[in-house]
Design a protein around this motif. Sequence first.
Motif, short mmCIF file in Angstrom:
data_model
loop_
_atom_site.label_atom_id
_atom_site.label_comp_id
_atom_site.label_asym_id
_atom_site.label_seq_id
_atom_site.Cartn_x
_atom_site.Cartn_y
_atom_site.Cartn_z
N ALA A 177 0.79 -1.22 0.00
CA ALA A 177 0.00 0.00 0.00
C ALA A 177 0.83 1.27 0.00
N GLY A 178 2.10 1.16 0.37
CA GLY A 178 2.89 2.38 0.48
C GLY A 178 2.55 3.14 1.74
N GLU A 179 2.69 4.45 1.67
CA GLU A 179 2.41 5.28 2.84
C GLU A 179 0.91 5.30 3.14
N PRO A 180 0.54 5.15 4.43
CA PRO A 180 -0.88 5.23 4.77
C PRO A 180 -1.41 6.65 4.60
N PRO A 181 -2.69 6.78 4.31
CA PRO A 181 -3.26 8.14 4.19
C PRO A 181 -3.26 8.83 5.54
N ALA A 182 -3.47 10.13 5.51
CA ALA A 182 -3.54 10.91 6.75
C ALA A 182 -4.72 10.41 7.59
N GLN A 183 -4.44 10.12 8.84
CA GLN A 183 -5.47 9.57 9.72
C GLN A 183 -5.48 10.36 11.02
N SER A 184 -6.65 10.84 11.38
CA SER A 184 -6.78 11.64 12.59
C SER A 184 -6.89 10.76 13.83
N ALA A 185 -6.62 11.33 14.96
CA ALA A 185 -6.75 10.60 16.22
C ALA A 185 -8.21 10.27 16.48
N PRO A 186 -8.50 9.07 16.96
CA PRO A 186 -9.90 8.71 17.21
C PRO A 186 -10.48 9.52 18.35
N PRO A 187 -11.74 9.91 18.26
CA PRO A 187 -12.36 10.66 19.36
C PRO A 187 -12.53 9.78 20.59
N LEU A 188 -12.66 10.42 21.74
CA LEU A 188 -12.75 9.69 23.00
C LEU A 188 -13.97 8.78 23.04
N TRP A 189 -15.11 9.25 22.54
CA TRP A 189 -16.32 8.43 22.59
C TRP A 189 -16.15 7.13 21.80
N TYR A 190 -15.37 7.22 20.71
CA TYR A 190 -15.12 6.03 19.90
C TYR A 190 -14.23 5.05 20.64
N GLU A 191 -13.20 5.56 21.31
CA GLU A 191 -12.33 4.70 22.09
C GLU A 191 -13.12 3.99 23.19
N VAL A 192 -13.99 4.72 23.86
CA VAL A 192 -14.81 4.13 24.92
C VAL A 192 -15.73 3.05 24.35
N ALA A 193 -16.34 3.32 23.18
CA ALA A 193 -17.25 2.35 22.56
C ALA A 193 -16.51 1.07 22.18
N VAL A 194 -15.32 1.21 21.60
CA VAL A 194 -14.55 0.04 21.18
C VAL A 194 -14.12 -0.78 22.38
N ILE A 195 -13.66 -0.12 23.44
CA ILE A 195 -13.25 -0.84 24.64
C ILE A 195 -14.45 -1.56 25.26
N ALA A 196 -15.61 -0.91 25.29
CA ALA A 196 -16.82 -1.53 25.86
C ALA A 196 -17.23 -2.76 25.05
N VAL A 197 -17.17 -2.66 23.73
CA VAL A 197 -17.52 -3.79 22.88
C VAL A 197 -16.53 -4.93 23.07
N THR A 198 -15.27 -4.61 23.23
CA THR A 198 -14.25 -5.64 23.46
C THR A 198 -14.53 -6.39 24.75
N VAL A 199 -14.86 -5.65 25.81
CA VAL A 199 -15.18 -6.29 27.08
C VAL A 199 -16.42 -7.17 26.93
N LEU A 200 -17.43 -6.68 26.21
CA LEU A 200 -18.65 -7.45 26.00
C LEU A 200 -18.36 -8.74 25.25
N VAL A 201 -17.60 -8.66 24.17
CA VAL A 201 -17.30 -9.85 23.37
C VAL A 201 -16.49 -10.85 24.18
N LEU A 202 -15.52 -10.37 24.94
CA LEU A 202 -14.72 -11.28 25.76
C LEU A 202 -15.58 -11.97 26.81
N ALA A 203 -16.50 -11.23 27.40
CA ALA A 203 -17.39 -11.83 28.40
C ALA A 203 -18.30 -12.88 27.76
#
Length: 476
Positions: free
Chosen positions: A273-299
């Motif tokens: 792919a070469g150089e990745p495109p410009a990517q912004s930092a994920p917003p806090l709400w998104y980080e919280v949602a992903v962590i919550a889903v990870t905990v749910l799936v693991l449980a």
Amino acid sequence: MEWFTAEDYWLSRLIFQRALAVVYLIAFLSAALQFRALIGERGMLPVPALLRRTRWQAAPGLFRLHYSDRFFALVAWTGCAVALALLAGADAHLPLWAAMLLWALPWVLYLSIVQVGQVWYGFGWESLLLETGFLAVFLGSGDTAPPVLVLWLLRWLLFRVEFGAGLIKMRGDACWRRMACLDFHHETQPMPGPLSWYFHRLPKPVHRVEVAANHVTQLLVPFLLLTPQPVAGAAAGLMIVTQLWLVLSGNFAWLNWLTITLALAAVDWSSLAGEPPAQSAPPLWYEVAVIAVTVLVLALSYRPARNLLSRRQVMNRSFDPLHLVNTYGAFGSISRVRLEVVVEGTADPVIHEGTRWQEYGFRGKPGDPRRRPRQFAPYHLRLDWMMWFAALSPAYAGSWFRPFVERLLENDRDTLRLLRHNPFPDTPPVHVRARVYRYRFTTWRELRETGCWWHRDLVRDFMRPVARAGGPDAQH
């Protein structure tokens, strides 16, 4: 949190998402074109009857709010439209929250379909699509780098698919341990493909190699998914090769293609792919949602993981009503003999020794011995698959086979659309019956001399003649 994202996997995510959109499109198309005869208001297993006798908590979905054939068609065709939009990359042009909602829409729509699909949607690849689609909602898109946690959850899902299939084989049927199952499987699988005859006729030592390669790929290689790159990517590549071999050898709906899709997400494509495109930092709400889903799936993974380790392992089972985390497996036992239910009708008002019976032709399952098996996967012919189960045991057909025959006696338009050939195009038959035949692939010599891909012998009656309503009773 720098650890949260994996910028180099932007192309892996893109390939995964577009491949998943294709699978979604095929799944919704299959639903749209087949539902009326199977689960429609006048179908073999009508959805309204199911809704009346079940509670919404057991199978929540949109059809708990309202059901009509027109509404189901709207849901299915909307799913097709959304899948096409995702395939075209519409999510890449939306804000993160909107892209997530766009990916959530086909998941909700297909979950609603599966919840009312009954035996027609009781296959493992339905739950696999839902579990994969749920995780895809949280992968992000566009200018946000893929979250590491979701990438690992996709690998965990791929691990369970492959390792579960490997364990169920070793525990389920001694022929897998003797390396002999593929002496039978290519011939007795639910729906052979155009190359299955040739696979069956491979020398037995080659079949042993096939089984050995399967065991390695399903029992050892999955653990390499948990290692760093490039080993994990090589492991995923081996799984892709194995799945393509299965694609060539038979028709398994979208199971193989969806497994390939998961494997594609485990490959690091950054070198291409070469150089990745410009990517912004994920917003806090998104980080919280992903962590919550990870905990749910693991449980929710506790029961599927315990099932993997159990001597009483079951395959293709959901442990929650939303199909979020499931257990998988295939062909824990292999049929040694192929039985097929052949459905026939007659226009004779009274059955006698000289009655002429005419055979209905199915699209995918074996029927006419001269007809070479066709390729249909990843499209799913649900009636043809259930006919294979019916031949294994009448118990699999107890709820739907008699309604199927009744609709043949009416020349029901929607039911006949599921078939390849209707021998009574003008007037419905007076009687319909079903018989069980033993099928086997012909030898090279038989194929040359007769042009037949199959040889079949009558075994027994499956259903004695049934008369059309208002017609004469069957006489024997």
